[in-house]
Design a protein around this motif. Sequence first.
Motif, PDB file in Angstrom:
ATOM      1  N   PRO A 125       0.815  -1.233   0.000  1.00 18.15           N
ATOM      2  CA  PRO A 125       0.000   0.000   0.000  1.00 18.15           C
ATOM      3  C   PRO A 125       0.838   1.269   0.000  1.00 18.15           C
ATOM      4  CG  PRO A 125      -0.864  -1.582   1.587  1.00 18.15           C
ATOM      5  CD  PRO A 125       0.456  -2.114   1.128  1.00 18.15           C
ATOM      6  N   SER A 126       1.962   1.277   0.708  1.00 16.01           N
ATOM      7  CA  SER A 126       2.813   2.471   0.744  1.00 16.01           C
ATOM      8  C   SER A 126       3.422   2.744  -0.624  1.00 16.01           C
ATOM      9  CB  SER A 126       3.924   2.293   1.785  1.00 16.01           C
ATOM     10  OG  SER A 126       3.382   2.178   3.084  1.00 16.01           O
ATOM     11  N   ILE A 127       3.903   1.704  -1.287  1.00 12.89           N
ATOM     12  CA  ILE A 127       4.494   1.878  -2.617  1.00 12.89           C
ATOM     13  C   ILE A 127       3.437   2.384  -3.598  1.00 12.89           C
ATOM     14  CG2 ILE A 127       5.660   0.715  -4.522  1.00 12.89           C
ATOM     15  CD1 ILE A 127       7.418   0.957  -2.112  1.00 12.89           C
ATOM     16  N   LYS A 131       4.992   6.212  -1.383  1.00  7.23           N
ATOM     17  CA  LYS A 131       5.618   6.498  -0.095  1.00  7.23           C
ATOM     18  C   LYS A 131       6.531   5.337   0.302  1.00  7.23           C
ATOM     19  CE  LYS A 131       1.720   9.195   1.741  1.00  7.23           C
ATOM     20  NZ  LYS A 131       0.719   9.275   2.839  1.00  7.23           N
ATOM     21  N   LEU A 132       7.525   5.690   1.118  1.00  4.19           N
ATOM     22  CA  LEU A 132       8.369   4.630   1.672  1.00  4.19           C
ATOM     23  C   LEU A 132       7.595   3.885   2.752  1.00  4.19           C
ATOM     24  CD1 LEU A 132      11.907   6.248   2.136  1.00  4.19           C
ATOM     25  CD2 LEU A 132      11.230   4.532   0.449  1.00  4.19           C
ATOM     26  N   PRO A 133       7.628   2.556   2.760  1.00 11.09           N
ATOM     27  CA  PRO A 133       6.977   1.795   3.832  1.00 11.09           C
ATOM     28  C   PRO A 133       7.543   2.179   5.194  1.00 11.09           C
ATOM     29  CG  PRO A 133       7.554   0.352   2.000  1.00 11.09           C
ATOM     30  CD  PRO A 133       8.194   1.679   1.725  1.00 11.09           C
ATOM     31  N   LEU A 134       6.679   2.181   6.200  1.00 15.90           N
ATOM     32  CA  LEU A 134       7.083   2.598   7.539  1.00 15.90           C
ATOM     33  C   LEU A 134       8.228   1.739   8.068  1.00 15.90           C
ATOM     34  CD1 LEU A 134       6.610   4.388   9.990  1.00 15.90           C
ATOM     35  CD2 LEU A 134       4.885   2.727  10.783  1.00 15.90           C
ATOM     36  N   LYS A 135       8.191   0.427   7.808  1.00 15.03           N
ATOM     37  CA  LYS A 135       9.236  -0.450   8.336  1.00 15.03           C
ATOM     38  C   LYS A 135      10.590  -0.137   7.702  1.00 15.03           C
ATOM     39  CE  LYS A 135       7.389  -4.370   7.410  1.00 15.03           C
ATOM     40  NZ  LYS A 135       7.255  -5.828   7.325  1.00 15.03           N
ATOM     41  N   TRP A 136      10.600   0.349   6.440  1.00 14.17           N
ATOM     42  CA  TRP A 136      11.869   0.761   5.833  1.00 14.17           C
ATOM     43  C   TRP A 136      12.403   2.010   6.521  1.00 14.17           C
ATOM     44  CZ3 TRP A 136      11.050   0.294  -0.208  1.00 14.17           C
ATOM     45  CH2 TRP A 136      10.691  -1.024  -0.521  1.00 14.17           C
TER      46      TRP A 136
END
Length: 500
Positions: A125-127, A131-136
Amino acid sequence: MGGSGVKRAIVFWLSCFVALGILISGLVFLGKPVAKVDLTSALPSPDKNSLYIVYIDQNSTLSHLADYVAFSKSFLSNLNLREADVELATLALTLLKDSKNAALMMYPADGKLYLAIEPDEEVTPSIELNKLPLKWKEDYPDLKFELNGDRMVIYPSDKRSMWMSLRGKVLLVSSSEEDLILMEQNFDKRDKVKDDSFSIKWSMYEEWPGHLWCHIPTNLIPFDSFGDVPFDVELAWLFEGGKLQAKWRLEGVERIFSDEELALLTPQKWSGNYLLPEQRSITLGMTILDTPELARGVSMLADALDQSSESILEFLKGQMVLTVGGRANIFSIPMPGVLFQFPDRGDIGKTIISGIWQNKLASLRINSNSVAGYESGGAINIPATIIAVANDQMAIVGFLSSDNFLSGISLKDAFPNVVDREYLMWADINFASTFDDLKQVLSMEHLFDVGVPADDAFKQKYDKLYEFVNNLKNAGRLFVGLNDIYHGELIWEPENYISQ
């Protein structure tokens, strides 16, 4: 009334048939697992003239193992990689770890990377929202990115970039825009025949979810006997029930050996009256071969033991088991033990051990005692724990307390999967015990400094080594066996390891 009854009967039976049809359809279609996308379709055709690695995983293996071994950024730094390569490698490992299905191709010499994954539910969903994924962000707070059309470019370091784009629920990643476009084209045409499509035929355990292939081209390995023929390594693995099982195959390895050496490299069945310390860090079983190199190398050992080179050569040839672990001491300072066992050496074994006992250990034998069941040699407890004994079945020499030896367990009880199987060589490692033993040895100089705990002393004096092995201390147990020069196996139990 009659017509109405017939109508109701027809409706009833039609309803039954429809319900039966729905039920059968459900069993046939809904009962089957959803087929995973063939991610290898995004990879280019391998270049047989270059060194390349292909990694396929359909079972989130790295995610399963991540809780047991901390392959951190600092761990990779200790491998003397360049900082830019460390950043790229750790990010690639993060992508693989968080994937449910992955296909990777790398060209290490060229820095090229082709990766197709099905990310977990937090990443996609972030991609999709650019957006950068929160865990990254949590793992890489300084990670930078920019958008280039419908593609995202992320920068693990100032010198490296990774290009990525989504195709449905599949994330395509590459080291350059040109290579990413190639992956997109391949993936979009995956249902069509392509001349440049990826193709590797797995020859081992094709049904297993994990596979790796490493192709080493001609003239890359520094052995003249390899000539102009490439060398390949194939690995297959399965992670199930908290245990990783892997098998490998080597193709081309026979070309580094002569016909005489190949004749010697015959696997042998493992059995015998071995006694292994109950608490072990490392156990190694190998067959010492009668090679010219061995014959040239025994002269120094023969001189040290006041024996002829011929006698030492005859004694060494054959199977041997080395164990590190158990209890030993020097001047009452506890140390891990080291024990060598040589089965079926007969008279030559008793002669060599008797020579060591009578000559080399004569000055220490005032505190010695015999060991039941062994005709030659004995054990010493002070000032150090030394054992050197032999009978017709076994010759033993090492640095270990005799009580610890006599209370040991058999090879069959310690390694039931080894007994009566054929191996050229095998090894078993208990990582937690290995860490403790290494810490104990390297902290010896601080034993009399009660103000500094041994663990802290180890950290202060050998910080890099401590950090390296500390990442592995919770890694459980690893068994590696070389079945012959072509095939081998690996069993890794990262959890619930109980020392045998």
